[in-house]
Design an enzyme around this catalytic site. Structure first.
Site, PDB file in Angstrom:
ATOM      1  CD  GLN A 221       4.616   5.072   3.881  1.00  0.00           C
ATOM      2  OE1 GLN A 221       4.669   5.203   2.676  1.00  0.00           O
ATOM      3  NE2 GLN A 221       4.033   4.016   4.436  1.00  0.00           N
ATOM      4  NE  ARG A 368      -5.590   1.676   2.055  1.00  0.00           N
ATOM      5  CZ  ARG A 368      -6.434   2.667   2.105  1.00  0.00           C
ATOM      6  NH1 ARG A 368      -6.542   3.502   1.109  1.00  0.00           N
ATOM      7  NH2 ARG A 368      -7.203   2.845   3.150  1.00  0.00           N
ATOM      8  CB  CYS A 369       0.017  -4.414   0.000  1.00  0.00           C
ATOM      9  SG  CYS A 369       0.611  -6.063  -0.271  1.00  0.00           S
TER      10      CYS A 369
END
Ligand code: CDP
Length: 784
Positions: A221, A368-369
């Site tokens: 990522q 996802r935070c």
């Protein structure tokens, strides 16, 4: 002012279909495991069956003798090259391959390289490891006991405490609590869960002895950050390393850390001079890579009798597993957990967090935070409901009385954040109107009379996304800006490259839409490329919903630089002063004479063929955008549940999600993000937990017991939006990708607790399984 572009141009606000889906729906995506290089060999990890054990010996002789095996690397081998340990993103260190002892089940012990995958896996079975079991710590509370075994013998500090972190006014908060007439308290555990991306982690490391160049294809990522880490740790000159992140099948934070498998594949390729592929199995992914949450939290709210909140006090124990490998900005040991005052105007607050080592897999990633914002949002939204219960005030009304008023933005929170913009009451009103809140409350009253269980849960969350700003945000010293480079070709088509990396969020479409918006070049004519460190400008990558606030902003700024130059060329072509030109997406025209115009395509052609004297040829720009502040998206989610008294099964009857992420680039993509995030929130609330037994055996290590929701379990999501632009973002956007995962767990849990609150139930910890609910009902005498 935001110009409206035509559907053909497809700028901001157009729900254009995802460009990348053309290849995905044809099965033509290019994922790491699709990379096949000549002479490529395969790696397989030997892992510890024990959670805590002394490593007495690692015998690789039998494995090495298996035909097809090329090498077996152990921790001792790596130690000779000073590579047995590597730094984590949180200034701790982590074993690449174990030396001395193992600290969690599935820890990496040896790496087998063979001509094919099956031989590598077979040979891994032949590696003989002698372990001596040691006492195991899985409870972070027990890990802090003075007599607890010290897990990390490598540290100077001889206990299991990692850090103490606090923020806010402790004395002032304590004083308010001493005098407060109403106090509400909740202990809430946010269980350890896992992002479980459909594609597991993996890489192909390809060291070319002829050119001295290392190319690593990997599920990253943050490709640039990984390249820098490889250069610093491995001592390879950075220009000789190329990281390529091809298509990624979901990241959700799981693909931010550097894992031992990457390092071992690189070492093997450097040693053998051939490409080495390493791809995790599903169980390896669940058992050993970055987990999320595992926060044991207590929140207390002090309030007056009308429910006006006066102070918030939060104490948390954070279980970080065997190594502190939390992936977050370096200065924030508990991430952005201090957003825990949420959407409420709290005069004072104090928050403290202690990090602890246990015999569990390392991590603490932002699933996802935005770095612990999910835990924070869940805690405050649960605590507000407990206060409402205490005061017997409707939870919607209590929220309304305490919201930060729209007129008070930008708002400085007592824990130090400056919220950019918000209108919480409008979002909640829309959600309540949409779901028919008063009717539902009446229905609930009727149902209760008949002994039926139905609950309504509200969550009015505030998020904090878009790390940087660089003055406070860095990862191992690298400032958290992000970037975009745009090149316009002579025919008016473009390529744009960013420092971020999509893992399914649709960047190839939305970034092209930003260029289309700013320059009027149709989105279809803009190629977006990310993930190749040899071509993309440096950036910190995609996680924590930072792409739109950082690289999205950089894209607009780079396009605006191009527009400035285009204006000079247009003035030259139209033989007028720059001051006489007006812009509308796609062309400059002479003020008052719209027919005298030059399109961006004509200008692009001139940039290479008819350049004004004194101006450089070409039409391109790069922008490194350092955001002045974070963005604060928000929303209200309302959930309605029915509970089966006989089985404890919870059915989500309705779920309304109103989100506000400021100006939207692509409404269809945003809706998709919200659907996906709500489904992940549902899974966390009802189905998932990475648990451990007393011996440290992972209980959620496969999809047999770590459940993923399918279409069958997923309810119908009803979505809507309000729009409160960010005042500091170049086109008023805020991030959105994680809002639904952050905001929804509290809505689900609040709904379940609301269904049984009249029985005196204050809290039920996630995951809310039928068994747990049934036991609560049994205890309350509601079921047999
Ligand atoms: O960093 P990440 O891409 O995960 O999160 P994001 O910035 O929230 O963006 C997720 C997706 O939603 C991207 O494709 C964005 O371009 C899109 N988006 C949008 O269309 N409008 C917004 N205001 C925010 C995001």
């Amino acid at each position: 002012m935001i110009h409206h572009t035509s559907p053909e141009v497809g700028g901001m606000g157009h729900p254009i279909k995802r460009k990348e889906d053309l290849r995905f729906i044809q099965g033509k995506g290019n994922y790491v495991d699709d990379v096949h290089l000549p002479g490529m060999v395969y790696g397989h990890m030997v892992r510890s069956p024990y959670a805590h054990a002394r490593l007495k010996s690692v015998n690789t002789e039998k494995a090495k003798k298996l035909p097809g095996v090329l090498a077996v690397i152990t921790g001792e081998d790596l130690a000779k090259a000073n590579l047995a340990w590597m730094p984590t993103l949180s200034y701790d260190k982590q074993m690449v391959l174990a030396t001395g002892k193992v600290l969690f089940q599935s820890q990496e012990v040896a790496f087998v390289v063979a001509e094919d995958r099956y031989t590598a896996a077979d040979a891994a079975e032949l590696v003989e490891v002698e372990y001596e079991e040691l006492p195991v710590l899985v409870d972070p509370n027990k890990a802090l006991d003075p007599g607890a075994p010290v897990l990390r013998e490598d540290r100077e500090q001889k206990n299991n405490h990692i850090f103490h972190w606090e923020v806010g006014d402790q004395q002032g908060t304590d004083q308010v609590f001493q005098k407060a007439v109403v106090k509400a308290k909740v202990h809430a555990f946010f269980p350890r869960c896992h992002p479980a991306p459909l594609e597991t982690c993996g890489c192909v490391a390809d060291f070319n002895r002829a050119t001295n160049k290392l190319t690593v294809y990997m599920t990253s990522q943050a490709p640039h950050a990984h390249r820098t880490v490889f250069a610093l740790v491995g001592g390879i000159p950075e220009q000789n390393i190329r990281v390529i992140s091809p298509d990624i099948g979901g990241g959700f934070g799981n693909k931010v850390p550097v894992y031992p498998g990457y390092v071992c594949a690189i070492v093997a390729s450097l040693t053998l001079g051939v490409p080495v592929k390493w791809i995790e199995t599903r169980s390896e992914n669940l058992q050993s890579t970055g987990f999320a949450r595992d926060y044991h939290m207590t929140a207390e709210i002090a309030a007056d009798r009308d429910g006006k909140m006066q102070a918030l006090r939060v104490k948390t124990l954070a279980d970080h597993g065997a190594f502190n490998a939390a992936a977050q900005p370096t200065k924030f040991p508990a991430g952005l957990f201090s957003i825990c005052t949420g959407s409420y105007e709290l005069p004072t607050a104090f928050c403290e967090v202690d990090g602890v080592y246990t015999n569990k897999a390392p991590g603490g990633i932002a699933y996802r935070c935005s770095f612990r914002v999910t835990e924070a949002a869940y805690l405050i939204e649960r605590a507000v409901d407990v206060l409402a219960q205490e005061l017997k005030i409707d939870p919607a009304e209590l929220r309304r009385r305490n919201f930060i008023p729209a007129a008070k933005f930008p708002y400085k929170s007592p824990l130090g954040w400056t919220y950019d913009s918000g209108n919480y009451e409008a979002a909640m009103k829309l959600a309540l109107d949409k779901i028919g809140y008063p009717q539902l409350r009446r229905e609930q009253e009727e149902k209760r009379k008949q002994g039926e269980l139905m609950g309504i849960g509200i969550s009015s969350f505030t998020e904090i996304v878009g790390a940087g700003p660089a003055h406070t945000f860095d990862i191992l010293g690298i400032k958290m800006f992000d970037s975009c480079e745009i090149r316009i070709h002579p025919t008016g088509k473009a390529i744009a490259r960013m420092g971020t990396k999509s893992q399914g969020q649709g960047h190839e479409t939305t970034y092209a839409q930003i260029v289309a918006q700013e320059l009027g070049i149709p989105a279809a004519d803009v190629t977006v490329e990310e993930g190749d460190t040899d071509t993309a400008p440096y950036g910190l990558g995609t996680y924590a919903s930072r792409s739109t606030p950082t690289s999205g902003a950089a894209t607009a700024m780079a396009a605006r630089k191009i527009r400035e130059k285009a204006k000079k060329i247009a003035a030259y072509l139209l033989e007028c002063s720059e001051n006489d030109l007006e812009w509308e997406p796609g062309k400059f025209y002479v003020r008052g004479t719209p027919s005298k115009a030059k399109t961006i395509q004509e200008i692009a052609f001139a940039a290479y063929t008819n350049i004004p004297p004194g101006l450089e040829a070409g039409l391109e720009a790069v922008d490194y955008y350092d955001p002045p502040n974070l963005t604060f998206p928000f929303g209200t989610y309302v959930c309605v549940v029915d509970i089966d008294k006989g089985t404890g099964e919870v059915k989500v009857r309705r779920f309304v999600a109103v989100d506000d992420c400021g100006n939207i680039i692509n409404p269809m993509i945003v809706e998709g993000q919200i659907h996906g995030g709500l489904t992940e929130g549902l899974a966390i609330a009802f189905m998932q937990q990475i648990d451990y037994d007393e011996s440290g055996n992972v209980q959620g290590g496969s999809f047999m017991d770590y459940l993923l929701p399918t279409a069958v379990e997923t309810p119908h999501w009803e979505t809507d939006k309000t729009c409160t632009p960010s005042p500091h973002h170049p086109f008023g956007a805020k991030g959105v990708g994680e809002s639904p995962t952050v905001g929804s767990p509290a809505a689900f849990v609040n709904a379940v607790v609301d269904a049984v609150s009249h029985l005196g139930v204050r809290h039920i910890d996630m995951p809310i399984t039928p068994w747990k609910v049934w036991n609560v009902l049994k205890e309350k005498g509601v079921t047999g």
